[in-house]
Write an enzyme that holds these catalytic residues in place. Structure first.
Site, short mmCIF file in Angstrom:
data_model
loop_
_atom_site.label_atom_id
_atom_site.label_comp_id
_atom_site.label_asym_id
_atom_site.label_seq_id
_atom_site.Cartn_x
_atom_site.Cartn_y
_atom_site.Cartn_z
N ASN A 125 -7.89 0.88 -3.16
CA ASN A 125 -7.59 1.88 -4.19
C ASN A 125 -8.85 2.33 -4.93
OD1 ASN A 125 -4.95 2.19 -3.60
ND2 ASN A 125 -4.14 1.15 -5.41
N GLY A 152 -4.99 10.09 -11.17
CA GLY A 152 -4.17 9.35 -12.13
C GLY A 152 -3.09 8.58 -11.42
N CYS A 170 -1.33 3.56 -10.32
CA CYS A 170 -2.15 2.57 -9.61
C CYS A 170 -3.66 2.75 -9.76
CB CYS A 170 -1.79 2.58 -8.13
SG CYS A 170 -0.14 1.96 -7.82
N PHE A 226 0.87 -1.19 0.00
CA PHE A 226 0.00 0.00 0.00
C PHE A 226 0.90 1.23 0.00
CE2 PHE A 226 -2.58 -3.28 2.11
CZ PHE A 226 -3.78 -3.19 1.42
C1 UDX Z 1 -1.99 4.97 -4.67
C2 UDX Z 1 -2.52 4.55 -3.29
O1 UDX Z 1 -2.79 5.71 -2.49
C3 UDX Z 1 -1.51 3.65 -2.61
O2 UDX Z 1 -2.01 3.21 -1.35
C4 UDX Z 1 -1.32 2.49 -3.57
O3 UDX Z 1 -0.87 1.37 -3.07
C5 UDX Z 1 -0.68 2.98 -4.85
O4 UDX Z 1 -1.64 3.85 -5.44
P1 UDX Z 1 -0.31 6.77 -5.63
O5 UDX Z 1 -0.53 6.18 -6.98
O6 UDX Z 1 1.07 7.11 -5.22
O7 UDX Z 1 -0.86 5.82 -4.48
O8 UDX Z 1 -1.21 8.10 -5.60
P2 UDX Z 1 -2.20 8.77 -4.55
O9 UDX Z 1 -1.45 9.57 -3.55
O10 UDX Z 1 -3.16 7.77 -4.04
O11 UDX Z 1 -2.97 9.80 -5.52
C6 UDX Z 1 -3.74 9.29 -6.60
C7 UDX Z 1 -4.33 10.40 -7.42
O12 UDX Z 1 -5.34 11.11 -6.71
C8 UDX Z 1 -3.33 11.46 -7.88
O13 UDX Z 1 -3.60 11.80 -9.23
C9 UDX Z 1 -3.62 12.63 -6.95
O14 UDX Z 1 -3.25 13.88 -7.48
C10 UDX Z 1 -5.11 12.51 -6.78
N1 UDX Z 1 -5.63 13.14 -5.55
C11 UDX Z 1 -5.29 12.66 -4.32
C12 UDX Z 1 -6.51 14.21 -5.66
O15 UDX Z 1 -6.86 14.65 -6.76
N2 UDX Z 1 -7.02 14.75 -4.52
C13 UDX Z 1 -6.70 14.29 -3.27
O16 UDX Z 1 -7.24 14.82 -2.27
C14 UDX Z 1 -5.80 13.21 -3.17
#
Ligand code: UDX
Length: 437
Positions: A205, A254, A257, A149
């Site tokens: 996710n 995006g 993941c 995670f």
């Molecule tokens: C994700 C999961 O959070 C992590 O637990 C998993 O195992 C891998 O995938 P990650 O891909 O690093 O992690 O991105 P994350 O921080 O989850 O953000 C995902 C997307 O949501 C990004 O595009 C981010 O900009 C967007 N986001 C996040 C928002 O638009 N608003 C928010 O409040 C939080």
């Protein structure tokens, strides 16, 4: 704590973080990676990805001899636990592509020591542990699901201080061996069957994606009814059952993941005959969000959402899929930029983690290494990634070089304090437009 001999297959985000952190926790780790150039870099203590503390832990492991990198799979022969950290990209049908994982099984079958525990760490569809066991044909090697995670930009922190650890296995001793790898971290360990552990990762996710799509659509509604999403989401977030995180609207979610995992879960639901309409709507809403942002930009720079962008100069701040990473994979910023370019806009972009040289496969975006160049003669500046340093820019200086001082802030990053007195018109997402004149 028993120090274990651990093998890690794959030195991508997940494999490298797992290898370095397990060595840090006192295990004896060998990380097998097929790319020689990567192994050479890592063996020299150079980490090719931007991840806080990762290089420090890799160097520490190399120096104390607990971490080694190799291309030779046979080095896994003495491992007591082997972690599979291979990519499971989205296949053409939307399902996870397990080729990398499955094709390595015959080799592993001949290498692994009797009683070794094989662990799926990368995100894999429900049933993969069973499928791997079938392909491996080694009844003495139990297959355990222990999904990661790890957020990009926080991977080391997430590994060493996780919210939870899930260990899915039908073999109690194998599960204990895997759970004990994490002694030293304080997280609760959940022991489940393999299917539950595999599904829990996708479920988490996909839920995050749902939360984001929800807030993004809510932001659009806020604009229509004169509400402010910042106030609405702050109110929601104080309810413990909802929580304050993942409630910031943006240009769409995006990364490597969330898009792939939502698609794989939808695929799994379809295959199981479950109509997961809620998740389908979540994915649809994300595509709409990007289109909505493009419309918003057109509205601001061309006078109406139907106006033309042909030859219009637009400056972009941010290209990575979120702040704190150099990853451009499935970045909404890139998708939006591509769409603006397709409609004829002339784009100049700055991102603190994307060098101006090379352009990293972005032929239609002129990437520069100075944020002030982005604003030069632009009709609008569009902020696409929430890099905190964008708040620290001299917005008065940006205003001085733009054609029209308009910023479309798709992350609601900028505040009145940042922009006050600069002359910029601030167009956020789900917030009232504030014109500073
Ligand atoms: C994700 C999961 O959070 C992590 O637990 C998993 O195992 C891998 O995938 P990650 O891909 O690093 O992690 O991105 P994350 O921080 O989850 O953000 C995902 C997307 O949501 C990004 O595009 C981010 O900009 C967007 N986001 C996040 C928002 O638009 N608003 C928010 O409040 C939080």
């Amino acid at each position: 704590m028993a120090s274990r001999r651990v093998g890690v297959i794959g030195a991508g985000y997940v494999g490298l973080t797992s290898a370095a952190c397990l060595a840090h926790l006192g295990h004896d780790v060998v990380c097998v990676e097929k790319e020689t150039s990567k192994v050479d870099l890592l063996a020299a203590g150079v980490v090719p990805i931007a991840e806080p503390r990762l290089e420090e832990l890799v160097r520490q492991g190399l120096a104390n001899g607990r971490l080694r990198f190799t291309t030779t799979r046979e080095r896994l022969a003495s491992a007591e636990v082997v972690l599979l950290c291979l990519p499971t990209p989205m296949g053409r049908d939307g399902a996870a592509d397990l080729y990398a994982l499955e094709s390595i099984m015959p080799t592993l079958a001949s290498i692994l020591a009797p009683g070794c525990v094989l662990v799926t760490k990368s995100t894999v569809p429900v049933g993969t542990a069973g499928r791997i066991a079938e392909l491996l044909r080694r009844p003495d090697v139990p297959v355990v699901s222990n999904p990661e995670f790890l957020r990009e930009g926080h991977a080391v922190q997430d590994f060493l201080s996780p919210d939870r650890i899930v260990v899915g296995s039908a073999a109690p001793e194998a599960a204990t061996r895997v759970a004990e790898l994490y002694t030293g971290t304080k997280a609760p360990v959940l022991r489940t069957g393999t299917a539950s552990a595999e599904l829990a990762k996708y479920a988490s996710n996909a839920f995050l994606a749902m939360k984001l799509s929800y807030v993004n659509v809510l932001a659009e509604l806020c604009e229509r009814v004169g509400a402010d999403i910042t106030d609405v989401s702050r109110t929601m977030g104080l309810d413990e059952r909802i929580g304050p995180l993942f409630l910031v609207p943006g240009p769409g979610w995006g990364g490597s993941c969330l898009p792939k995992d939502t698609s794989a879960l939808l695929n799994a639901a379809d295959a199981a005959g479950v109509d997961f309409e809620l998740l389908r709507a979540t994915v649809r809403a994300n595509a709409r969000q990007q289109a909505m942002i493009v419309r918003k930009i057109r509205d601001a720079v061309a006078g109406s959402s139907a106006g033309s962008l042909q030859g219009i100069r637009i400056g972009l701040l941010g290209l990575t899929f979120k702040a704190g990473t150099d990853d451009l994979r499935d970045s909404p910023a890139i998708a939006i930029a591509e769409e603006l370019a397709a409609q004829g806009a002339l784009l100049t972009a700055y991102d603190p983690r994307v060098p101006a040289t090379g352009n990293r496969g972005l032929p239609r975006i002129h990437v520069v290494d100075d944020p002030y160049l982005v604003a030069k003669d632009a009709v609008a500046v569009v902020l696409l990634t929430e890099w905190p340093e964008f708040r620290e820019l001299d917005w008065a200086q940006l205003a001085a070089v733009t054609d029209r001082a308009v910023v479309i802030d798709t992350r609601n990053l900028l505040t009145d304090e940042t922009l006050g007195g600069t002359g910029f018109t601030h167009i956020g997402v789900g917030t009232p437009i504030s014109a500073d004149s």
